[in-house]
Motif scaffolding. Sequence first.
Motif, PDB file in Angstrom:
ATOM      1  N   LEU A  35       0.778  -1.164   0.054  1.00 53.59           N
ATOM      2  CA  LEU A  35       0.012   0.134   0.063  1.00 53.59           C
ATOM      3  C   LEU A  35       0.902   1.303  -0.172  1.00 53.59           C
ATOM      4  CD1 LEU A  35      -2.794  -1.194   2.535  1.00 53.59           C
ATOM      5  CD2 LEU A  35      -2.923  -1.079   0.211  1.00 53.59           C
ATOM      6  N   LEU A  36       1.820   0.986   0.669  1.00 52.22           N
ATOM      7  CA  LEU A  36       2.799   2.503   0.680  1.00 52.22           C
ATOM      8  C   LEU A  36       3.576   2.761  -0.674  1.00 52.22           C
ATOM      9  CD1 LEU A  36       4.079   4.479   2.801  1.00 52.22           C
ATOM     10  CD2 LEU A  36       6.169   2.743   3.022  1.00 52.22           C
ATOM     11  N   ASN A  37       3.937   1.735  -1.372  1.00 52.73           N
ATOM     12  CA  ASN A  37       4.435   1.983  -2.564  1.00 52.73           C
ATOM     13  C   ASN A  37       3.324   2.460  -3.689  1.00 52.73           C
ATOM     14  OD1 ASN A  37       7.282   0.739  -3.447  1.00 52.73           O
ATOM     15  ND2 ASN A  37       6.376  -0.303  -1.572  1.00 52.73           N
ATOM     16  N   LEU A  38       1.914   1.742  -3.598  1.00 56.76           N
ATOM     17  CA  LEU A  38       1.138   2.310  -4.468  1.00 56.76           C
ATOM     18  C   LEU A  38       0.609   3.720  -4.250  1.00 56.76           C
ATOM     19  CD1 LEU A  38      -1.262  -1.055  -4.434  1.00 56.76           C
ATOM     20  CD2 LEU A  38       0.251  -0.325  -6.243  1.00 56.76           C
ATOM     21  N   PHE A  39       0.709   4.079  -3.023  1.00 58.27           N
ATOM     22  CA  PHE A  39       0.237   5.349  -2.737  1.00 58.27           C
ATOM     23  C   PHE A  39       1.329   6.338  -3.163  1.00 58.27           C
ATOM     24  CE2 PHE A  39       0.612   8.780   0.237  1.00 58.27           C
ATOM     25  CZ  PHE A  39      -0.871   9.615  -0.062  1.00 58.27           C
ATOM     26  N   GLY A  40       2.575   5.979  -2.935  1.00 55.39           N
ATOM     27  CA  GLY A  40       3.775   6.878  -3.130  1.00 55.39           C
ATOM     28  C   GLY A  40       3.766   6.976  -4.824  1.00 55.39           C
ATOM     29  N   ILE A  41       3.400   5.999  -5.685  1.00 55.17           N
ATOM     30  CA  ILE A  41       3.518   6.140  -7.262  1.00 55.17           C
ATOM     31  C   ILE A  41       2.474   6.965  -7.428  1.00 55.17           C
ATOM     32  CG2 ILE A  41       3.266   4.900  -8.898  1.00 55.17           C
ATOM     33  CD1 ILE A  41       4.691   2.474  -7.793  1.00 55.17           C
ATOM     34  N   MET A  42       1.280   6.788  -6.980  1.00 57.62           N
ATOM     35  CA  MET A  42       0.189   7.671  -7.499  1.00 57.62           C
ATOM     36  C   MET A  42       0.198   8.931  -7.002  1.00 57.62           C
ATOM     37  SD  MET A  42      -3.278   4.981  -7.104  1.00 57.62           S
ATOM     38  CE  MET A  42      -3.161   4.413  -5.350  1.00 57.62           C
ATOM     39  N   LEU A  43       0.530   9.432  -5.738  1.00 57.42           N
ATOM     40  CA  LEU A  43       1.005  10.759  -5.541  1.00 57.42           C
ATOM     41  C   LEU A  43       1.904  11.580  -6.410  1.00 57.42           C
ATOM     42  CD1 LEU A  43       0.327  12.982  -3.341  1.00 57.42           C
ATOM     43  CD2 LEU A  43       2.266  11.838  -1.936  1.00 57.42           C
ATOM     44  N   ALA A  44       2.942  10.864  -6.585  1.00 56.96           N
ATOM     45  CA  ALA A  44       4.054  11.390  -7.393  1.00 56.96           C
ATOM     46  C   ALA A  44       3.574  11.510  -8.809  1.00 56.96           C
ATOM     47  CB  ALA A  44       5.058  10.452  -7.431  1.00 56.96           C
ATOM     48  N   GLY A  45       2.887  10.404  -9.063  1.00 60.13           N
ATOM     49  CA  GLY A  45       2.229  10.704 -10.669  1.00 60.13           C
ATOM     50  C   GLY A  45       1.267  11.889 -10.796  1.00 60.13           C
ATOM     51  N   VAL A  46       0.335  11.757  -9.856  1.00 57.18           N
ATOM     52  CA  VAL A  46      -0.607  12.903 -10.049  1.00 57.18           C
ATOM     53  C   VAL A  46       0.235  14.424  -9.834  1.00 57.18           C
ATOM     54  CG1 VAL A  46      -2.436  14.266  -8.877  1.00 57.18           C
ATOM     55  CG2 VAL A  46      -2.793  11.755  -9.141  1.00 57.18           C
ATOM     56  N   LEU A  47       1.105  14.568  -9.017  1.00 55.20           N
ATOM     57  CA  LEU A  47       1.766  15.977  -8.799  1.00 55.20           C
ATOM     58  C   LEU A  47       2.484  16.255 -10.208  1.00 55.20           C
ATOM     59  CD1 LEU A  47       2.904  15.752  -5.173  1.00 55.20           C
ATOM     60  CD2 LEU A  47       0.916  16.946  -6.100  1.00 55.20           C
ATOM     61  N   THR A  48       3.167  14.996 -10.809  1.00 56.78           N
ATOM     62  CA  THR A  48       3.968  15.201 -11.876  1.00 56.78           C
ATOM     63  C   THR A  48       3.140  15.780 -13.122  1.00 56.78           C
ATOM     64  OG1 THR A  48       5.753  13.550 -11.178  1.00 56.78           O
ATOM     65  CG2 THR A  48       5.713  14.216 -13.464  1.00 56.78           C
ATOM     66  N   LEU A  49       2.107  15.052 -13.106  1.00 57.81           N
ATOM     67  CA  LEU A  49       1.024  15.761 -14.215  1.00 57.81           C
ATOM     68  C   LEU A  49       0.540  16.902 -14.175  1.00 57.81           C
ATOM     69  CD1 LEU A  49      -0.954  12.297 -15.035  1.00 57.81           C
ATOM     70  CD2 LEU A  49       0.641  13.277 -16.451  1.00 57.81           C
ATOM     71  N   TYR A  50       0.357  17.347 -12.985  1.00 56.27           N
ATOM     72  CA  TYR A  50      -0.134  18.670 -12.517  1.00 56.27           C
ATOM     73  C   TYR A  50       0.913  19.707 -12.916  1.00 56.27           C
ATOM     74  CZ  TYR A  50      -4.798  18.013 -10.738  1.00 56.27           C
ATOM     75  OH  TYR A  50      -6.199  17.869 -10.464  1.00 56.27           O
ATOM     76  N   GLY A  51       2.259  19.377 -12.321  1.00 50.96           N
ATOM     77  CA  GLY A  51       3.351  19.853 -12.640  1.00 50.96           C
ATOM     78  C   GLY A  51       3.796  20.254 -14.190  1.00 50.96           C
ATOM     79  N   GLN A  52       3.667  19.352 -14.929  1.00 51.26           N
ATOM     80  CA  GLN A  52       3.692  19.507 -16.349  1.00 51.26           C
ATOM     81  C   GLN A  52       2.654  20.130 -17.066  1.00 51.26           C
ATOM     82  OE1 GLN A  52       4.251  14.866 -16.871  1.00 51.26           O
ATOM     83  NE2 GLN A  52       5.706  15.673 -18.517  1.00 51.26           N
ATOM     84  N   LYS A  53       1.548  20.046 -16.609  1.00 48.72           N
ATOM     85  CA  LYS A  53       0.357  20.955 -17.250  1.00 48.72           C
ATOM     86  C   LYS A  53       0.773  22.374 -16.860  1.00 48.72           C
ATOM     87  CE  LYS A  53      -3.970  19.681 -17.514  1.00 48.72           C
ATOM     88  NZ  LYS A  53      -5.290  19.235 -17.156  1.00 48.72           N
ATOM     89  N   LEU A  54       1.170  22.620 -15.521  1.00 51.05           N
ATOM     90  CA  LEU A  54       1.345  24.080 -15.207  1.00 51.05           C
ATOM     91  C   LEU A  54       2.778  24.680 -16.101  1.00 51.05           C
ATOM     92  CD1 LEU A  54       0.904  26.617 -13.427  1.00 51.05           C
ATOM     93  CD2 LEU A  54       2.283  25.477 -11.922  1.00 51.05           C
ATOM     94  N   LEU A  55       3.703  23.964 -16.148  1.00 50.19           N
ATOM     95  CA  LEU A  55       4.824  24.171 -17.014  1.00 50.19           C
ATOM     96  C   LEU A  55       4.808  24.454 -18.184  1.00 50.19           C
ATOM     97  CD1 LEU A  55       8.045  24.580 -17.066  1.00 50.19           C
ATOM     98  CD2 LEU A  55       7.905  21.922 -17.598  1.00 50.19           C
ATOM     99  N   TRP A  56       3.710  23.585 -18.844  1.00 49.40           N
ATOM    100  CA  TRP A  56       3.551  23.859 -20.484  1.00 49.40           C
ATOM    101  C   TRP A  56       2.719  24.936 -20.450  1.00 49.40           C
ATOM    102  CZ3 TRP A  56       5.725  22.492 -24.364  1.00 49.40           C
ATOM    103  CH2 TRP A  56       5.095  22.606 -25.612  1.00 49.40           C
ATOM    104  N   ARG A  57       1.603  25.339 -19.800  1.00 47.69           N
ATOM    105  CA  ARG A  57       0.886  26.551 -19.705  1.00 47.69           C
ATOM    106  C   ARG A  57       1.739  27.761 -19.668  1.00 47.69           C
ATOM    107  NH1 ARG A  57      -4.552  25.367 -16.052  1.00 47.69           N
ATOM    108  NH2 ARG A  57      -5.545  23.875 -17.347  1.00 47.69           N
TER     109      ARG A  57
END
Length: 315
Positions: free
Chosen positions: A281-303
Amino acid sequence: MLHLRLIVPPDRTRAAVEVIETTVGTTHLVVLPGAAREPSGDVVMCDVAREAGDELLKGLRALRIDQDGSIAVENIDLSLSTRADHAEEEAPGEPADAVIWEQLTGATHEESTLSITYSAFMILATMIAACGVVLDNAILIVGAMAVGPEFGPLAGVCTAVVQRAPKLAARSLFALLVGFAAAIVATTVFSLGMDALDLFSRDRLDAPRPNTSFIWQPDPFSFVVAVLAGIAGTLSLTSSKSGALVGVAISVTTVPAGANAAVALSYGEFSQMWGSIEQLLLNLFGIMLAGVLTLYGQKLLWRTQRGQWRRAPKA
């Protein structure tokens, strides 16, 4: 660059061509009136720099071409064209930083659907990891990590959160939970069968395992590695550098944790089982948290990059 092939209703062909011509980074425009038969319409083709692909697709979808016609997108591996080089130079940003959200959603939709093939890979990977756990064999553990298909649904959840796609989120979570549950149940039965054949034993499970004991003993490094792997995996998907996914797969302890939980359950070693589930569960949560934040970061950077390009004085 990307190649687009459109089937456009005749009454919207002029509007579609206008969208293409006014989008910076497009070239090689071809219009074939009445060439399409199913669905009927005009065939429009063009090439577009990856950096401008998402904006162009939004403009075309606004014309409902995806509903009344067709939009197909392909990656161009090689384009020998001076005009294509100019188009890429005109487009804002860098190709590696651009995210084609429609492409990402389509890819994660396919990878996050529960299927017989997905379930088979998950079960086989967990069984391989079970052998690695009992034998304390790091090579088998790494191999099982590489075989496991769980990153697809994880990426689907991250994409669904950022794109606000509840159906994709539900489908991905269902594939993730059912996949791991089926793998753990099947591996528990597999472990009992291996014990009956005297290939597995409680003594091996309880013996010191310097190579694999970390699997059921999560610590802060487990979360840190999962976050880093989640970032790397997300960047790999959005930049089409899929080769990095292999490294991501063998960096996180998801499948091995499920395998250790299954073997421990078969012997009634509940402390190891719960430790393994906590690791999972710790690994699954860490991957999903990082993935969401990365996608939001990419969207903000691209804008930000696109906004700076639009405000920059044109030569």
